[in-house]
Write a protein that holds these residues in place. Structure first.
Motif, PDB file in Angstrom:
ATOM      1  N   VAL A   1       0.844  -1.186   0.000  1.00 50.10           N
ATOM      2  CA  VAL A   1       0.000   0.000   0.000  1.00 50.10           C
ATOM      3  C   VAL A   1       0.884   1.242   0.000  1.00 50.10           C
ATOM      4  CG1 VAL A   1      -1.859   1.219   1.171  1.00 50.10           C
ATOM      5  CG2 VAL A   1      -1.687  -1.259   1.349  1.00 50.10           C
ATOM      6  N   VAL A   2       0.537   2.162  -0.848  1.00 50.15           N
ATOM      7  CA  VAL A   2       1.252   3.438  -0.892  1.00 50.15           C
ATOM      8  C   VAL A   2       0.230   4.527  -0.628  1.00 50.15           C
ATOM      9  CG1 VAL A   2       2.627   5.006  -2.288  1.00 50.15           C
ATOM     10  CG2 VAL A   2       2.848   2.526  -2.593  1.00 50.15           C
ATOM     11  N   ALA A   3       0.494   5.340   0.394  1.00 52.81           N
ATOM     12  CA  ALA A   3      -0.423   6.416   0.694  1.00 52.81           C
ATOM     13  C   ALA A   3       0.048   7.686   0.004  1.00 52.81           C
ATOM     14  CB  ALA A   3      -0.491   6.641   2.200  1.00 52.81           C
ATOM     15  N   ASP A   4      -0.889   8.417  -0.542  1.00 57.32           N
ATOM     16  CA  ASP A   4      -0.572   9.669  -1.207  1.00 57.32           C
ATOM     17  C   ASP A   4      -1.051  10.799  -0.317  1.00 57.32           C
ATOM     18  OD1 ASP A   4      -0.386  11.904  -2.709  1.00 57.32           O
ATOM     19  OD2 ASP A   4      -1.676  11.174  -4.358  1.00 57.32           O
ATOM     20  N   LEU A   5      -0.095  11.508   0.254  1.00 59.28           N
ATOM     21  CA  LEU A   5      -0.441  12.578   1.178  1.00 59.28           C
ATOM     22  C   LEU A   5      -0.351  13.937   0.515  1.00 59.28           C
ATOM     23  CD1 LEU A   5       1.485  11.311   4.341  1.00 59.28           C
ATOM     24  CD2 LEU A   5      -0.806  10.720   3.559  1.00 59.28           C
ATOM     25  N   SER A   6      -0.247  13.925  -0.826  1.00 56.39           N
ATOM     26  CA  SER A   6       0.035  15.177  -1.532  1.00 56.39           C
ATOM     27  C   SER A   6      -1.074  16.206  -1.338  1.00 56.39           C
ATOM     28  CB  SER A   6       0.252  14.893  -3.012  1.00 56.39           C
ATOM     29  OG  SER A   6      -0.902  14.266  -3.531  1.00 56.39           O
ATOM     30  N   LYS A   7      -2.273  15.708  -1.091  1.00 60.86           N
ATOM     31  CA  LYS A   7      -3.403  16.641  -0.964  1.00 60.86           C
ATOM     32  C   LYS A   7      -3.522  17.198   0.447  1.00 60.86           C
ATOM     33  CE  LYS A   7      -5.283  15.847  -5.129  1.00 60.86           C
ATOM     34  NZ  LYS A   7      -5.774  14.487  -5.381  1.00 60.86           N
TER      35      LYS A   7
END
Lengths: 160, 753, 122
Positions: free
Chosen positions: B213-219
């Motif tokens: 799982v890769v979390a995208d925290l860019s937002k």
């Protein structure tokens, strides 16, 4: 649980034997709930003479039948030495007044002879056969037929 | 017992209650009740029957109930008007539904065409019900884009649910080369508001195979801009598995409406690149080699990503990282103790438990035995009472408590007659259809309570009386119009308590009894003498005599050789009585009086000769000491007793029941005046009154047979059996004999009884 | 890893079946017969891990009950699974709009039920 008399030669059934008016009878032990001493009964109106009345068996109103009278041999002069055999078939329970309990015997099919033609009067309806063991002749009674005759549901053709 | 079998039995019991509730609601609606709760209750009943039926695989039942439910739903929403024609359809559907339940219960199947007409009616009415198939169920389901949970696809665990197994919606694409799936998951805020939790979804995903799982925290906005109710994080997961796409979609089933979800075979991943990890320094990669259902994200080294904490309380878990990062910021609302109070709403539901009837019976018997033992004890202690007044007090209190105990136990067994009354509307509908008559059934007093055993045995006589009322009592609509009556006939069924008994009445406003015809018939059958002088009431009650049937031809409704004598004997076996009265041209009334319980009765204990008998107190009017001048011989060894200004037949119990040693002269004994509802009065001569007491009724018919004149037996304080006299039986018989000789009482008194 | 599950359903059969399936899976089961009762049980029990509720119930239906649970800060984040039948898509949507977490289609498969709980509760 059926009280059918043994059919296959190996099949063994136990019978309680008892005396009533000099004659020895047998009843399938599976039908017998208990044996108790005679107590005074409360007579039932309009009942045949062999129905001696009812007694209180721990809260159950139990009709008591005089076997001797039922077989047409006159009333038993009951005293406390006489016994009441408590018989149960299906959901019916009755007491059978007899003189005394004598024995428990094991019967196989080969011990049983059919009821003699002559004995096939109305009383023959309750007789399943005759067992002869060690010179003793014991008349085997069908408790189911006896009880259903009492409650007015006998099917005589079935008994033949 | 197998727990499922137990639940199934419970289901059928519940169905009985639900069918009653349904019938009751439909009847109320038919009567113009438009209360939404009434309609809702019917809907819920049908719905629950369907729901449980599905669980046990009763597919026919479920199909039918579904159609019925659909119509009820349309009525509920105001889409359909429950006008009379519609109500007829619903009532018929109710009947069908109970047939379905009965069939399911007995393990049989209804005839294929049995519910066809009714279902067609529902279908025509609704316009929304499909054929007896499942297509429409599935389609409407798919419209919303939900993924059907397959019910029988799960290997050995699937419970039988044949009615509801639509095919998988999307063609199950197998992952190419067994590689697995690339899943992009972008939750929206609503997902959290509904308490869905991404970490759990990944954990579930891990049960299918290995997950990265890769979390995208860019937002993720800056701290001060964070709205804890918003969703900022998205995830990309690589799932290495053989599982089909369906399986993956199923994991996200609950979330699918509140997220963006892309699932592609891993081989296509070029098209859907995961978030460029390098561009997002905060991205944390969770390696999840395990397959056990253990939280995936707890493996994450820092709590900076999404919910690592398993506690369920906080809201909006995903935006939590900032919270964890700045623990001082109390963004999570704390619970207010006061909310608990708000949440507490006063309950009005009566708590009930279901108890095996055997257990209650055992308790009942035991209470009965206690009463007997108490009586024995009291008798034994009689002689000591004088010496110790306290003893007498204690005994009295003991007796009082016992009585309360017994009443309490018996109250457990009482039920409203509703359960049996509610079966009657259907019967009336069917009879009306068969006889082509218009019939309205009015039910009163259905809340009247009576012992369950009485209720159970009430069904047959009631059914017969209602059949009789509709078939013989009511006229056809044409005849009614000719007679100037409402074309619709009315049958009234009512119940009430009166004097420790329950009175049940079946009345019709039909043509009444044709007395001339009844008399003729009774003569024909040799039931009365040609010269018999009978009152109207006596003629009416001739229909209860065995072998009497008024129908000129045996109709297929009331007929088949079963007459009112059967009703009478079944009522009498309940310790009850039945009488009828009729007014030519305006109707008949059948009145049953029944004891509230079959377990005990208040009796007068009397001595006759060497025996003791019990007379039910409910039948006793008075006891008196007869004078010889009041006793008049009548006919052959019969006597009449003058009681004030009327003559009543005098019967010696001793003679009647052949009691040994009974007194022969009534003047030396006591006379008890008894009354049987419908059959009149009788004076019973006994030797002595011994007292009054409550006795436990013991039937001996199971072990013997019915004895004329004797109702049952009981056990007295001394342990001996005493017989309870069947007053109704004796009165009917003795007075019946008198009827043969011409009615005497009216001659003597000059007035009818 | 047994959880405390509150089931709210007016049908005894359904309650019995839920209880059997959940108990077999090692969960502790609290039961209520309608929404009002459910609210009471929640108030008394304090916390539960998952709530399973029917929609059609007397006194307070499933929507009302979900509303209640969601508006109480203490139970706001408690996962709620709705029992639906496949013929009631509109109801399912309405339940979702009211804040249900997921749903269980009646008649349910015990395995699916337990999986659904796993998907909504840690």
């Amino acid at each position: 649980m059926s009280e059918k008399t043994p059919t296959s030669p190996e099949e063994r059934r136990q019978f309680i034997t008892f005396l009533s008016g000099q004659q020895e009878f047998g009843a399938n032990i599976m039908m017998i709930r208990e044996i108790r001493g005679w107590t005074e009964t409360t007579p039932l109106p309009h009942a045949p003479d062999f129905v001696r009345g009812v007694i209180n068996l721990r809260g159950v109103v139990l009709p008591v039948v005089d076997l001797k009278a039922m077989l047409g041999r006159g009333l038993t002069e009951a005293n406390p030495k006489h016994v009441i055999i408590v018989v149960k078939t299906g959901d019916r329970t009755i007491g059978l007044l007899v003189d005394a309990v004598s024995d428990i015997m094991t019967v196989t099919a080969s011990d049983i002879q059919p009821t003699p033609e002559l004995a096939r009067d109305s009383n023959g309806a309750f007789i399943d056969g005759i067992a002869v063991i060690e010179q003793r002749m014991v008349t085997l009674l069908s408790m189911e037929k006896l009880i259903s005759s009492l409650t007015g549901e006998i099917n005589v053709s079935e008994a033949a | 017992m197998d727990p499922m079998e137990t639940i199934k039995q419970g289901y059928f019991q519940e169905c009985e209650e639900l069918l009653l509730a349904m019938e009751e609601g439909l009847t109320a609606m038919e009567g113009g009740d438009t209360d939404p709760e009434t309609i809702n209750a019917v809907f819920r009943a049908v719905h629950s029957i369907k729901g449980g039926g599905g669980a046990f695989g009763f597919s026919d039942l479920v199909q039918f109930a579904h159609g019925f439910e659909t119509v009820m739903d349309q009525i509920r929403s105001g889409e359909l008007d429950p006008k009379p024609e519609v109500m007829q359809i619903l009532l018929r559907a109710g009947d069908m539904l109970s047939d379905h339940v009965a069939a399911a219960r007995s393990g049989t199947k209804l005839d294929p065409g049995h519910d066809e007409d009714s279902f067609a009616e529902l279908k025509a009415l609704s316009g929304k019900i499909g054929d007896l198939g499942e297509d429409e169920l599935k389609e409407s389901f798919e419209e919303l884009g939900f993924h059907q949970v397959h019910l029988v696809d799960l290997d050995d665990n699937a419970t039988a649910a044949p009615a509801a197994t639509p095919q998988p919606i999307a063609a199950a694409a197998s992952p190419v080369g067994g590689k697995g799936w690339l899943i992009r998951f972008v939750p929206r805020a609503e997902l959290y508001a509904k308490a869905n939790e991404p970490s759990l979804l990944f954990r579930e995903l891990a049960t299918l195979g290995e997950v990265d799982v890769v979390a995208d925290l860019s937002k993720l906005p800056s701290l001060e801009e964070i709205d804890p109710e918003q969703a900022y994080i998205s995830w990309t997961a690589k799932l290495h598995t053989d599982a089909t796409k369906d399986k993956v979609e199923e994991v996200f089933e609950f979330a699918s409406d509140d997220c963006e979800l892309d699932i592609h075979p891993l081989s296509e991943q070029a098209g859907v690149q995961p978030v460029p990890a390098a561009a997002v320094p905060e991205t944390i990669v969770a390696q999840t080699p395990m397959t056990a259902p253990q939280p995936v994200v707890t493996e994450v080294p820092t709590p900076a990503v999404a919910p690592a904490t398993p506690e369920p309380a906080p809201i909006a878990k995903a935006p939590e990282p900032p919270v964890s990062a700045v623990p001082s910021a109390p963004l999570v609302e704390k619970d207010h103790p006061s909310d608990r109070k708000e949440a507490h709403v006063e309950s009005t539901v009566k708590q009930t438990i279901r108890v095996d009837l055997d257990k209650i019976d055992r308790l009942n018997n035991l209470a009965g035995e206690l009463v007997i033992t108490q009586a024995m004890l009291a008798q034994r202690l009689l002689e000591f009472r004088a010496q110790s007044p306290l003893l007498a007090n204690n005994l009295a209190e003991f007796e009082h408590l016992l009585r309360e105990l017994q009443e309490g136990v018996m109250a457990i067994r009482t039920q409203p007659v509703k359960s049996v009354f509610q079966r009657m509307p259907r019967l009336v509908r069917e009879l009306a259809a068969q006889t082509n008559k218009q019939v309205r059934l009015v039910i009163k007093g259905e809340a009247t309570e009576v012992d369950k055993t009485v209720i159970e045995r009430l069904g047959d006589p009631l059914t017969h009386m209602i059949r009789n009322a509709v078939d013989h009592g009511l006229e056809t609509s044409d005849d009614r119009i000719t007679a100037g009556k409402d074309p619709e006939g009315t049958v009234t069924l009512s119940a009430e308590h009166r004097g420790g008994r329950i009175i049940i009445e079946v009345a019709d406003d039909g043509r009444g009894i044709n007395r001339a015809r009844v008399r003729e018939k009774a003569l024909e059958k040799g039931l009365i003498q040609p010269n018999a002088n009978l009152s109207d009431e006596e003629i009416d009650n001739l229909i209860f005599l065995p072998g009497f049937s008024t129908a000129k031809e045996v109709s297929n409704i009331s007929g088949r050789g079963v007459g009112m004598d059967v009703v009478r004997s079944s009522v009498s076996s309940l310790g009850g009585r039945i009488i009828m009265s009729s007014v030519p041209g305006s109707g008949s009334r059948f009145i049953m009086t029944l004891p509230l319980t079959l377990a005990v009765l208040d009796g007068m204990v009397v001595a006759v000769g060497e025996q003791t008998f019990v007379l039910p107190l409910s039948h006793i009017i008075e006891s008196l000491q007869p004078r010889s001048e009041d006793i008049k011989p009548f006919g052959l060894n019969r006597c009449l007793l003058k009681v004030r200004d009327s003559y009543v037949p005098l019967v010696k119990i001793g003679g009647l029941l052949n009691v040994h040693g009974a007194g022969t002269d009534p003047v030396k004994g006591v006379v008890i005046l008894v009354e049987s509802e419908g059959s009149g009065r009788l004076a019973l001569a006994v030797d002595q009154i011994l007292g009054q007491r409550q006795v436990v009724i013991k039937s001996f018919e199971g072990n013997y047979r019915h004895i004329e004149g004797i109702g049952a037996a009981t056990i007295l304080g001394d342990g001996r059996v005493a017989l309870i006299i069947d007053v109704d039986g004796i009165v009917t018989r003795c007075r019946g004999n008198l009827v043969e000789n011409g009615s005497i009482e009216r001659k003597a008194t000059g007035t009818g009884p | 890893m047994g959880k405390t599950v509150l089931t709210v359903d007016d049908s005894r059969t359904m309650r019995d079946m839920l209880k059997l399936a959940l108990t077999d899976a090692g969960h502790t089961v609290l039961q209520a017969e309608d929404g009002v009762h459910g609210v009471e049980v929640l108030a008394q029990a304090g916390d539960v891990d998952v709530i399973i509720t029917d929609i059609n119930m007397p006194r307070m239906d499933g929507y009302g009950f979900i509303d209640h649970v969601r508006s109480n800060p203490k139970t706001r984040a408690t996962p709620i699974l709705v029992l639906t039948t496949e013929s009631e898509p509109a109801k399912k949507q309405k339940a979702r709009d009211a804040g249900a977490t997921g749903w269980i289609v009646k008649p349910f498969d015990p395995v699916k039920l337990v999986a659904a709980i796993r998907r909504v509760s840690p």
